[in-house]
Design a protein around this motif. Structure first.
Motif, PDB file in Angstrom:
ATOM      1  N   GLU A  20      45.751  48.243  27.597  1.00  0.00           N
ATOM      2  CA  GLU A  20      45.883  49.622  27.784  1.00  0.00           C
ATOM      3  C   GLU A  20      45.155  50.140  29.289  1.00  0.00           C
ATOM      4  N   TRP A  21      44.365  49.498  29.458  1.00  0.00           N
ATOM      5  CA  TRP A  21      43.468  49.797  30.871  1.00  0.00           C
ATOM      6  C   TRP A  21      44.485  49.288  31.894  1.00  0.00           C
ATOM      7  N   LEU A  22      45.106  48.334  31.948  1.00  0.00           N
ATOM      8  CA  LEU A  22      46.161  47.755  32.769  1.00  0.00           C
ATOM      9  C   LEU A  22      47.382  48.372  33.048  1.00  0.00           C
ATOM     10  N   LYS A  23      47.629  49.257  31.917  1.00  0.00           N
ATOM     11  CA  LYS A  23      48.831  50.072  32.082  1.00  0.00           C
ATOM     12  C   LYS A  23      48.598  51.162  33.014  1.00  0.00           C
ATOM     13  N   GLN A  32      38.289  50.377  42.253  1.00  0.00           N
ATOM     14  CA  GLN A  32      39.370  49.570  43.168  1.00  0.00           C
ATOM     15  C   GLN A  32      40.315  50.533  44.018  1.00  0.00           C
ATOM     16  N   LEU A  33      40.367  51.610  43.755  1.00  0.00           N
ATOM     17  CA  LEU A  33      41.350  52.666  44.362  1.00  0.00           C
ATOM     18  C   LEU A  33      41.445  52.197  46.049  1.00  0.00           C
ATOM     19  N   VAL A  34      40.357  51.895  46.715  1.00  0.00           N
ATOM     20  CA  VAL A  34      40.221  51.690  47.973  1.00  0.00           C
ATOM     21  C   VAL A  34      40.892  50.472  48.511  1.00  0.00           C
ATOM     22  N   ALA A  35      40.817  49.234  47.645  1.00  0.00           N
ATOM     23  CA  ALA A  35      41.477  48.070  47.917  1.00  0.00           C
ATOM     24  C   ALA A  35      42.985  47.985  47.496  1.00  0.00           C
ATOM     25  N   GLY A  36      43.297  48.940  46.671  1.00  0.00           N
ATOM     26  CA  GLY A  36      44.598  49.117  46.101  1.00  0.00           C
ATOM     27  C   GLY A  36      44.890  48.263  44.915  1.00  0.00           C
ATOM     28  N   PHE A  37      46.044  48.339  44.201  1.00  0.00           N
ATOM     29  CA  PHE A  37      46.508  47.590  43.383  1.00  0.00           C
ATOM     30  C   PHE A  37      47.769  46.678  43.372  1.00  0.00           C
ATOM     31  N   GLU A  38      48.131  46.609  44.435  1.00  0.00           N
ATOM     32  CA  GLU A  38      49.443  45.693  45.052  1.00  0.00           C
ATOM     33  C   GLU A  38      49.141  44.394  43.837  1.00  0.00           C
ATOM     34  N   HIS A  39      48.125  43.838  43.997  1.00  0.00           N
ATOM     35  CA  HIS A  39      47.933  42.453  43.368  1.00  0.00           C
ATOM     36  C   HIS A  39      47.655  42.647  41.720  1.00  0.00           C
ATOM     37  N   GLY A  40      47.278  43.822  41.439  1.00  0.00           N
ATOM     38  CA  GLY A  40      46.835  44.083  40.172  1.00  0.00           C
ATOM     39  C   GLY A  40      45.387  44.482  40.283  1.00  0.00           C
ATOM     40  N   LEU A  61      41.829  37.085  28.592  1.00  0.00           N
ATOM     41  CA  LEU A  61      43.002  37.107  29.690  1.00  0.00           C
ATOM     42  C   LEU A  61      43.891  36.077  29.566  1.00  0.00           C
ATOM     43  N   SER A  62      43.171  34.788  29.411  1.00  0.00           N
ATOM     44  CA  SER A  62      44.117  33.531  29.329  1.00  0.00           C
ATOM     45  C   SER A  62      45.171  33.715  28.057  1.00  0.00           C
ATOM     46  N   ILE A  63      44.623  34.162  27.074  1.00  0.00           N
ATOM     47  CA  ILE A  63      45.351  34.399  25.801  1.00  0.00           C
ATOM     48  C   ILE A  63      46.455  35.446  25.985  1.00  0.00           C
ATOM     49  N   LEU A  64      46.096  36.328  26.653  1.00  0.00           N
ATOM     50  CA  LEU A  64      47.150  37.431  27.142  1.00  0.00           C
ATOM     51  C   LEU A  64      48.401  36.837  27.984  1.00  0.00           C
ATOM     52  N   GLN A  65      47.856  36.054  28.911  1.00  0.00           N
ATOM     53  CA  GLN A  65      48.587  35.488  29.875  1.00  0.00           C
ATOM     54  C   GLN A  65      49.756  34.369  29.227  1.00  0.00           C
ATOM     55  N   ARG A  66      49.045  33.703  28.408  1.00  0.00           N
ATOM     56  CA  ARG A  66      49.840  32.461  27.743  1.00  0.00           C
ATOM     57  C   ARG A  66      50.849  33.406  26.842  1.00  0.00           C
ATOM     58  N   ALA A  67      50.501  34.510  26.402  1.00  0.00           N
ATOM     59  CA  ALA A  67      51.519  35.116  25.337  1.00  0.00           C
ATOM     60  C   ALA A  67      52.650  36.050  26.230  1.00  0.00           C
ATOM     61  N   GLY A  68      52.525  35.964  27.692  1.00  0.00           N
ATOM     62  CA  GLY A  68      53.413  36.660  28.364  1.00  0.00           C
ATOM     63  C   GLY A  68      52.851  37.953  28.880  1.00  0.00           C
ATOM     64  N   PHE A  69      52.022  38.843  28.239  1.00  0.00           N
ATOM     65  CA  PHE A  69      51.824  40.017  28.437  1.00  0.00           C
ATOM     66  C   PHE A  69      51.060  40.432  29.771  1.00  0.00           C
ATOM     67  N   GLU A  71      50.265  38.743  34.141  1.00  0.00           N
ATOM     68  CA  GLU A  71      50.401  38.026  34.967  1.00  0.00           C
ATOM     69  C   GLU A  71      49.126  38.081  36.064  1.00  0.00           C
ATOM     70  N   SER A  72      48.992  36.977  36.541  1.00  0.00           N
ATOM     71  CA  SER A  72      47.712  36.782  37.444  1.00  0.00           C
ATOM     72  C   SER A  72      48.120  36.286  39.171  1.00  0.00           C
ATOM     73  N   LYS A  73      47.513  36.519  39.890  1.00  0.00           N
ATOM     74  CA  LYS A  73      47.473  36.352  41.001  1.00  0.00           C
ATOM     75  C   LYS A  73      46.323  35.854  42.120  1.00  0.00           C
ATOM     76  N   ARG A  74      46.352  34.827  42.424  1.00  0.00           N
ATOM     77  CA  ARG A  74      44.929  34.303  43.271  1.00  0.00           C
ATOM     78  C   ARG A  74      45.037  34.881  44.414  1.00  0.00           C
ATOM     79  N   VAL A  75      44.256  35.672  45.175  1.00  0.00           N
ATOM     80  CA  VAL A  75      44.013  35.978  46.426  1.00  0.00           C
ATOM     81  C   VAL A  75      42.750  35.685  46.963  1.00  0.00           C
ATOM     82  N   GLY A  76      42.668  34.381  47.712  1.00  0.00           N
ATOM     83  CA  GLY A  76      41.347  34.379  48.257  1.00  0.00           C
ATOM     84  C   GLY A  76      40.422  33.692  47.097  1.00  0.00           C
ATOM     85  N   GLN A  77      39.200  34.341  46.989  1.00  0.00           N
ATOM     86  CA  GLN A  77      38.305  33.695  45.866  1.00  0.00           C
ATOM     87  C   GLN A  77      38.554  34.582  44.550  1.00  0.00           C
ATOM     88  N   TRP A  78      39.351  35.497  44.700  1.00  0.00           N
ATOM     89  CA  TRP A  78      39.792  36.642  43.580  1.00  0.00           C
ATOM     90  C   TRP A  78      40.873  36.312  42.868  1.00  0.00           C
TER      91      TRP A  78
END
Length: 99
Positions: A20-23, A32-40, A61-69, A71-78
């Motif tokens: 719900e939050w990610l919707k 996180q508004l300053v950094a934006g949500f380009e990557h999530g 998050l891993s469970i939700l990702q395996r179910a396909g709901f 997606e993740s993106k690694r940017v540097g250490q984040w």
């Protein structure tokens, strides 16, 4: 992935809240508004909002990702997460046609 696994991923209140939050990340993660949500949304923001341990949030998050709901993106250490809206469309179609 079979239907049971999809519904198991959705069978936890905290995981449902995360979806719900990610919707609407702009409303739910204003820090996180300053950094934006380009990557999530940064996993640290999700953890802070959930009030759960880092290991629990990572597992959920891993469970939700395996179910396909999500997606993740690694940017540097984040690591950032966003919803996979195509998965929700497919779930809706699955329910409509099979259940």
């Amino acid at each position: 992935m079979n239907y049971v696994e999809l519904f198991k991923a959705l069978s936890n209140k905290s995981r449902l809240q995360m979806l719900e939050w990610l919707k609407e990340p702009e409303l739910n993660f204003p820090e996180q508004l300053v950094a934006g949500f380009e990557h999530g949304v940064c996993v640290g923001q999700i953890q802070a909002k959930a009030g759960l341990t880092q290991s629990t949030v990572s597992e959920y998050l891993s469970i939700l990702q395996r179910a396909g709901f999500i997606e993740s993106k690694r940017v540097g250490q984040w690591t950032y997460y966003k919803r996979n809206e195509k998965a929700f469309t497919a779930l809706s179609e699955l329910i409509e046609s099979n259940l």
